[in-house]
Design a protein around this motif. Structure first.
Motif, short mmCIF file in Angstrom:
data_model
loop_
_atom_site.label_atom_id
_atom_site.label_comp_id
_atom_site.label_asym_id
_atom_site.label_seq_id
_atom_site.Cartn_x
_atom_site.Cartn_y
_atom_site.Cartn_z
N ASN A 183 -4.39 0.77 3.30
CA ASN A 183 -5.57 1.31 2.65
C ASN A 183 -6.06 2.54 3.41
OD1 ASN A 183 -7.96 1.86 1.41
ND2 ASN A 183 -8.99 -0.02 2.02
N ASN A 184 -5.78 3.72 2.88
CA ASN A 184 -6.22 4.97 3.51
C ASN A 184 -7.54 5.48 2.95
OD1 ASN A 184 -4.04 5.23 5.29
ND2 ASN A 184 -2.75 6.07 3.68
N THR A 185 -8.25 4.67 2.17
CA THR A 185 -9.54 5.09 1.62
C THR A 185 -10.66 4.79 2.62
OG1 THR A 185 -10.16 3.00 0.55
CG2 THR A 185 -8.67 4.47 -0.68
N GLY A 186 -11.83 5.25 2.31
CA GLY A 186 -13.00 5.01 3.16
C GLY A 186 -13.72 3.72 2.85
N SER A 187 -13.21 2.93 1.92
CA SER A 187 -13.85 1.66 1.54
C SER A 187 -12.82 0.55 1.51
CB SER A 187 -14.48 1.78 0.14
OG SER A 187 -15.44 2.80 0.10
N ASP A 188 -13.27 -0.67 1.75
CA ASP A 188 -12.38 -1.83 1.61
C ASP A 188 -11.90 -1.92 0.16
OD1 ASP A 188 -13.03 -2.41 4.24
OD2 ASP A 188 -14.20 -4.20 3.75
N ILE A 189 -10.69 -2.41 -0.03
CA ILE A 189 -10.16 -2.67 -1.36
C ILE A 189 -9.68 -4.11 -1.42
CG2 ILE A 189 -9.50 -0.27 -1.84
CD1 ILE A 189 -6.61 -1.04 -1.12
N ASN A 190 -9.50 -4.63 -2.60
CA ASN A 190 -8.97 -5.98 -2.79
C ASN A 190 -7.64 -5.86 -3.50
OD1 ASN A 190 -11.24 -7.78 -1.84
ND2 ASN A 190 -12.29 -6.35 -3.18
N VAL A 238 -8.29 -5.62 1.97
CA VAL A 238 -7.61 -4.74 2.92
C VAL A 238 -8.65 -3.74 3.41
CG1 VAL A 238 -5.68 -3.15 3.29
CG2 VAL A 238 -5.44 -5.04 1.66
N SER A 239 -8.88 -3.74 4.70
CA SER A 239 -9.94 -2.92 5.29
C SER A 239 -9.70 -1.43 5.09
CB SER A 239 -10.04 -3.21 6.79
OG SER A 239 -10.36 -4.55 7.01
N ALA A 240 -10.81 -0.69 5.09
CA ALA A 240 -10.78 0.76 4.93
C ALA A 240 -10.12 1.43 6.14
CB ALA A 240 -12.21 1.27 4.78
N ASN A 241 -9.79 2.70 5.96
CA ASN A 241 -9.35 3.58 7.05
C ASN A 241 -8.13 3.07 7.79
OD1 ASN A 241 -11.58 5.39 6.58
ND2 ASN A 241 -12.88 3.85 7.52
N GLY A 242 -7.09 2.73 7.03
CA GLY A 242 -5.82 2.34 7.63
C GLY A 242 -5.56 0.86 7.73
N GLY A 243 -6.42 0.04 7.13
CA GLY A 243 -6.17 -1.41 7.13
C GLY A 243 -4.85 -1.72 6.46
N ALA A 278 4.38 -6.25 -9.15
CA ALA A 278 3.19 -5.46 -9.48
C ALA A 278 2.16 -5.69 -8.38
CB ALA A 278 2.63 -5.89 -10.83
N VAL A 279 1.56 -4.59 -7.92
CA VAL A 279 0.50 -4.64 -6.91
C VAL A 279 -0.79 -4.21 -7.61
CG1 VAL A 279 -0.32 -3.72 -4.71
CG2 VAL A 279 2.14 -4.10 -5.07
N PHE A 280 -1.76 -5.12 -7.65
CA PHE A 280 -3.03 -4.86 -8.32
C PHE A 280 -4.08 -4.48 -7.28
CE2 PHE A 280 -0.62 -7.78 -10.90
CZ PHE A 280 -0.81 -7.32 -12.19
N ILE A 281 -4.80 -3.37 -7.52
CA ILE A 281 -5.81 -2.89 -6.59
C ILE A 281 -7.15 -2.86 -7.29
CG2 ILE A 281 -6.55 -0.94 -5.17
CD1 ILE A 281 -3.06 -0.76 -6.07
N ALA A 282 -8.13 -3.53 -6.69
CA ALA A 282 -9.51 -3.50 -7.19
C ALA A 282 -10.36 -2.77 -6.15
CB ALA A 282 -10.04 -4.91 -7.39
N ARG A 283 -10.94 -1.66 -6.57
CA ARG A 283 -11.79 -0.89 -5.66
C ARG A 283 -13.25 -1.36 -5.72
NH1 ARG A 283 -9.13 4.25 -4.03
NH2 ARG A 283 -7.11 4.27 -5.05
N ASP A 284 -13.57 -2.17 -6.73
CA ASP A 284 -14.93 -2.67 -6.93
C ASP A 284 -14.83 -4.13 -7.33
OD1 ASP A 284 -17.57 -3.12 -7.65
OD2 ASP A 284 -17.73 -1.33 -8.87
N GLN A 285 -15.79 -4.95 -6.91
CA GLN A 285 -15.74 -6.38 -7.20
C GLN A 285 -16.59 -6.77 -8.41
OE1 GLN A 285 -16.53 -8.75 -3.74
NE2 GLN A 285 -14.96 -7.76 -2.54
N ALA A 286 -17.14 -5.78 -9.14
CA ALA A 286 -17.96 -6.09 -10.30
C ALA A 286 -17.08 -6.50 -11.48
CB ALA A 286 -18.81 -4.87 -10.67
#
Length: 75
Positions: free
Chosen positions: A8-15, A32-37, A48-56
């Motif tokens: 995860n190279n973003t600035g926020s945690d992702i699921n 997966v933690s932000a900033n290189g997690g 298939a790899v599913f990525i959720a950037r928001d938990q809503a």
């Protein structure tokens, strides 16, 4: 067993959820933690790899291809 790794190279945690065939993990989304997690899943086949950037509820999911022994980078 081979692994599919997500970084995860973003600035926020992702699921992340990685689809599975007959693997024994519980099949839950993993944070997966932000900033290189980094997290890895034991998988022998393309998945298939599913990525959720928001938990809503109703938030969009991104789907990318996971290949064993390769890394998926999320930017």
């Amino acid at each position: 067993m081979a692994q599919i790794t997500v970084v995860n190279n973003t600035g926020s945690d992702i699921n992340v959820f990685v689809a599975k065939d007959n693997e024994t993990d519980d099949g839950s989304f993993i944070t997966v933690s932000a900033n290189g997690g980094t997290e890895s899943w034991d998988r022998n086949n393309w998945q298939a790899v599913f990525i959720a950037r928001d938990q809503a509820a109703g938030s969009p999911l991104e789907v990318v291809l996971g290949v064993p022994n390769q890394t998926v980078y999320i930017n």
